[in-house]
Design a protein around this motif. Sequence first.
Motif, PDB file in Angstrom:
ATOM      1  N   GLU A 120       6.954  -2.948   1.729  1.00  0.00           N
ATOM      2  CA  GLU A 120       6.878  -1.819   2.648  1.00  0.00           C
ATOM      3  C   GLU A 120       7.324  -2.296   4.015  1.00  0.00           C
ATOM      4  O   GLU A 120       6.713  -3.195   4.596  1.00  0.00           O
ATOM      5  N   SER A 123       9.285   1.363   8.556  1.00  0.00           N
ATOM      6  CA  SER A 123       8.202   2.321   8.848  1.00  0.00           C
ATOM      7  C   SER A 123       8.068   2.738  10.316  1.00  0.00           C
ATOM      8  O   SER A 123       6.987   2.591  10.907  1.00  0.00           O
ATOM      9  N   PRO A 124       9.140   3.250  10.911  1.00  0.00           N
ATOM     10  CA  PRO A 124       9.009   3.678  12.305  1.00  0.00           C
ATOM     11  C   PRO A 124       8.215   4.979  12.423  1.00  0.00           C
ATOM     12  O   PRO A 124       7.999   5.664  11.428  1.00  0.00           O
ATOM     13  N   ASN A 125       7.769   5.272  13.635  1.00  0.00           N
ATOM     14  CA  ASN A 125       7.117   6.553  13.893  1.00  0.00           C
ATOM     15  C   ASN A 125       8.200   7.552  14.259  1.00  0.00           C
ATOM     16  O   ASN A 125       8.956   7.323  15.199  1.00  0.00           O
ATOM     17  N   HIS A 134      11.409  -2.788  15.577  1.00  0.00           N
ATOM     18  CA  HIS A 134      11.748  -2.210  14.273  1.00  0.00           C
ATOM     19  C   HIS A 134      12.887  -2.975  13.621  1.00  0.00           C
ATOM     20  O   HIS A 134      12.953  -3.105  12.407  1.00  0.00           O
ATOM     21  N   HIS A 160       7.185   3.550   5.030  1.00  0.00           N
ATOM     22  CA  HIS A 160       5.965   4.337   5.273  1.00  0.00           C
ATOM     23  C   HIS A 160       6.078   4.969   6.665  1.00  0.00           C
ATOM     24  O   HIS A 160       5.492   4.483   7.647  1.00  0.00           O
ATOM     25  N   GLY A 162       5.820   6.895  10.023  1.00  0.00           N
ATOM     26  CA  GLY A 162       4.703   7.439  10.802  1.00  0.00           C
ATOM     27  C   GLY A 162       5.051   8.890  11.117  1.00  0.00           C
ATOM     28  O   GLY A 162       5.637   9.192  12.147  1.00  0.00           O
ATOM     29  N   TYR A 308      -5.095   7.131  10.637  1.00  0.00           N
ATOM     30  CA  TYR A 308      -4.088   6.204  10.102  1.00  0.00           C
ATOM     31  C   TYR A 308      -4.625   5.396   8.908  1.00  0.00           C
ATOM     32  O   TYR A 308      -3.998   5.314   7.858  1.00  0.00           O
ATOM     33  N   ASP A 312      -3.643   5.068   4.859  1.00  0.00           N
ATOM     34  CA  ASP A 312      -3.287   3.797   4.232  1.00  0.00           C
ATOM     35  C   ASP A 312      -4.125   3.550   2.980  1.00  0.00           C
ATOM     36  O   ASP A 312      -3.628   3.006   1.992  1.00  0.00           O
ATOM     37  N   TYR A 330       3.175  -5.655   3.139  1.00  0.00           N
ATOM     38  CA  TYR A 330       3.346  -4.813   4.329  1.00  0.00           C
ATOM     39  C   TYR A 330       3.883  -5.661   5.466  1.00  0.00           C
ATOM     40  O   TYR A 330       3.343  -6.735   5.736  1.00  0.00           O
ATOM     41  N   THR A 332       4.485  -5.733   9.473  1.00  0.00           N
ATOM     42  CA  THR A 332       4.312  -5.082  10.787  1.00  0.00           C
ATOM     43  C   THR A 332       4.178  -6.159  11.866  1.00  0.00           C
ATOM     44  O   THR A 332       4.058  -7.342  11.567  1.00  0.00           O
ATOM     45  N   GLN A 336      -1.238  -5.295  14.254  1.00  0.00           N
ATOM     46  CA  GLN A 336      -1.945  -4.586  13.186  1.00  0.00           C
ATOM     47  C   GLN A 336      -2.692  -5.513  12.219  1.00  0.00           C
ATOM     48  O   GLN A 336      -3.136  -5.074  11.161  1.00  0.00           O
ATOM     49  N   HIS A 339      -6.153  -4.156  11.508  1.00  0.00           N
ATOM     50  CA  HIS A 339      -6.080  -2.940  10.679  1.00  0.00           C
ATOM     51  C   HIS A 339      -5.918  -3.294   9.206  1.00  0.00           C
ATOM     52  O   HIS A 339      -6.622  -2.753   8.346  1.00  0.00           O
ATOM     53  N   PHE A 340      -5.012  -4.217   8.909  1.00  0.00           N
ATOM     54  CA  PHE A 340      -4.774  -4.534   7.498  1.00  0.00           C
ATOM     55  C   PHE A 340      -5.939  -5.307   6.888  1.00  0.00           C
ATOM     56  O   PHE A 340      -6.261  -5.120   5.721  1.00  0.00           O
TER      57      PHE A 340
HETATM   58  N1  ARG Z   1       4.291   3.383  11.646  1.00  0.00           N
HETATM   59  C1  ARG Z   1       3.586   2.190  11.992  1.00  0.00           C
HETATM   60  C2  ARG Z   1       4.069   1.689  13.340  1.00  0.00           C
HETATM   61  O1  ARG Z   1       5.176   1.944  13.746  1.00  0.00           O
HETATM   62  C3  ARG Z   1       3.768   1.074  10.982  1.00  0.00           C
HETATM   63  C4  ARG Z   1       3.318   1.393   9.588  1.00  0.00           C
HETATM   64  C5  ARG Z   1       2.926   0.177   8.826  1.00  0.00           C
HETATM   65  N2  ARG Z   1       2.538   0.471   7.500  1.00  0.00           N
HETATM   66  C6  ARG Z   1       1.357   0.942   7.074  1.00  0.00           C
HETATM   67  N3  ARG Z   1       1.198   1.177   5.815  1.00  0.00           N
HETATM   68  N4  ARG Z   1       0.387   1.164   7.924  1.00  0.00           N
HETATM   69  O2  ARG Z   1       3.314   1.002  14.022  1.00  0.00           O
END
Ligand code: ARG
Length: 569
Positions: A120, A123-125, A134, A160, A162, A308, A312, A330, A332, A336, A339-340
Amino acid sequence: MEEIKENIAISIEKALDKKVLREDILDKIEIPKDNKNGDFAYPCFHLSKVLRKSPIDIANNIKEKIVLDSKIDRVEVVGGYLNFYLNNLDVTNNVLKKILNEKENYGSSYIGNGKNIIVEYSSPNIAKPFHLGHFRNTVLGSALYNLYQTLGYHVIGINHLGDWGRQFGLLIEGYRRFKDEYDISKDSLNVLSEIYVRINQLAKEDEKIMDIARENFKKLEEGDQELYKLWEFFREVSLKEYKRIYEILGSKFDSYNGEAFYSDKMDEVVEILDKKGALVDSQGAKVVNVGDDIPPCIVLKSNGSTIYATRDLAAILYRARTYDFTKCIYITATEQILHFRQIFEAAKYLVDEKYQKGLVHIAYGMIRLKTGKMSTREGTVIYINDLINDAISKAKGIILAKNPNIENIDEVAKQIGIGALIFNYLKTSKVKDIIFDLDETLRFDGETGPYVQYTYVRAKSILEKAGFYEKETSDIDFHLLNTKQEVELIKELDKFPQVILKATEEYEPSILTRYLIEVATLFSRFYNECSVIVENEKLKEARCSLVYATSIVIKKGLSLIGIQCPEKM
Ligand code: ARG
């Protein structure tokens, strides 16, 4: 090479009268950094306690007793180490034959056995431009995707996105207010992000806007047609732009299921957690305790809304069911990490242990500019389009200065410019910060992509000049390749399959990148010392084969990290 290593372990085991397990010996055998110290080394220090002797005595004892197979030329004791030297002629013969026969399959294998690996990445927002972070994420993920694939895994690339959350309620409001001031068909991502910044600013001054945003998002969640269409539009324009970049970078995604995809899959997560008694109240919120050293994982906020992390968790459940993954990786930035840790721990209530154990988070360091940290406010954020265009146009200038008559200059400049960027991001270990300097990445004489690509082109042009054509490997006398430079280069080529494995196992494409720099360096050394186009036909043929084998390894190595090789430059 693995086989030789195993044979060494067997011989040591015998020499030690089986006082030490073969597996333990195998585990300890190393490949010395400097091949002056042999091709394999076995440190005897750990045996001291068991055998009650000094490491040097033990090493000398083993040396006296050991019976070596014909592939090993000799063994020497240095300090507490046993250094094994391979029979060079044997290595040369085997390696080159293997490379020339397997060609672009050299280094690939079936060890993955078709098992499913999720990578994965990116995964941009949505509704925000793609920036350097990114970019690092995307090239890292792409490289891992390719590496796993070449090892025979079935890889599923997931982006994934955002694309869900209250911010879209706010963006919708902003879009309604300001859209007529912009031409959204041009530079759409920048327009959307500018609108977002403006409305965010207004919302800080006016509470009512936040209420509207909340209301919008609530309606969106409930499936309001009009709002859904707007959201879909934001997603589409964003994705269109991202896909253009992925195309340039050669990144592959099998799914773009982002956060929104899980909006209807979170109820089940809450239900399961609740049933298992894992959900606890904490100041009105529902959380899962995930250990004493880290804060609990919030699943529902005090107003009952999901976050968020909830999405996940739903994604983990969905992916375990849908993809039956061996690993779900994953990628990132380091922000994060917590978070993970939280969601991976909470996942034990949702999926079987085998899935939970397969969850892997890979964090990468920051990108800084030579001039300091990037900041949107200061206008020092580098957007990827500008960067790509800059890199290509600079590459074009450099190449034209060297070779004004080059054909396909635009194509070549693209390969070199983008290759330089990718290489630069992958040559540093992932956790380290990168200080980015475009001119440095484009140098043809440093540890850069262009340097490695240039080595490939040089190899090709030597072969062309020599009138090289492929022959049965049994007709080539590889034993003629016996100078120091030749042997060193061949031994390096021999390492390629192991390098691929190690880079994959450690989630570290920089191992491969650094290896390619080493191959390029050893190739230059060889080329400076040994003429390829010589009178002696047999020698010429053997040296050409080495040049060809090097070109195969470089091309494949670069392609694994997502870089194309021009044939001329
Ligand atoms: N969209 C998030 C960001 O830009 C990253 C996502 C990472 N993946 C996940 N499964 N949380 O910070």
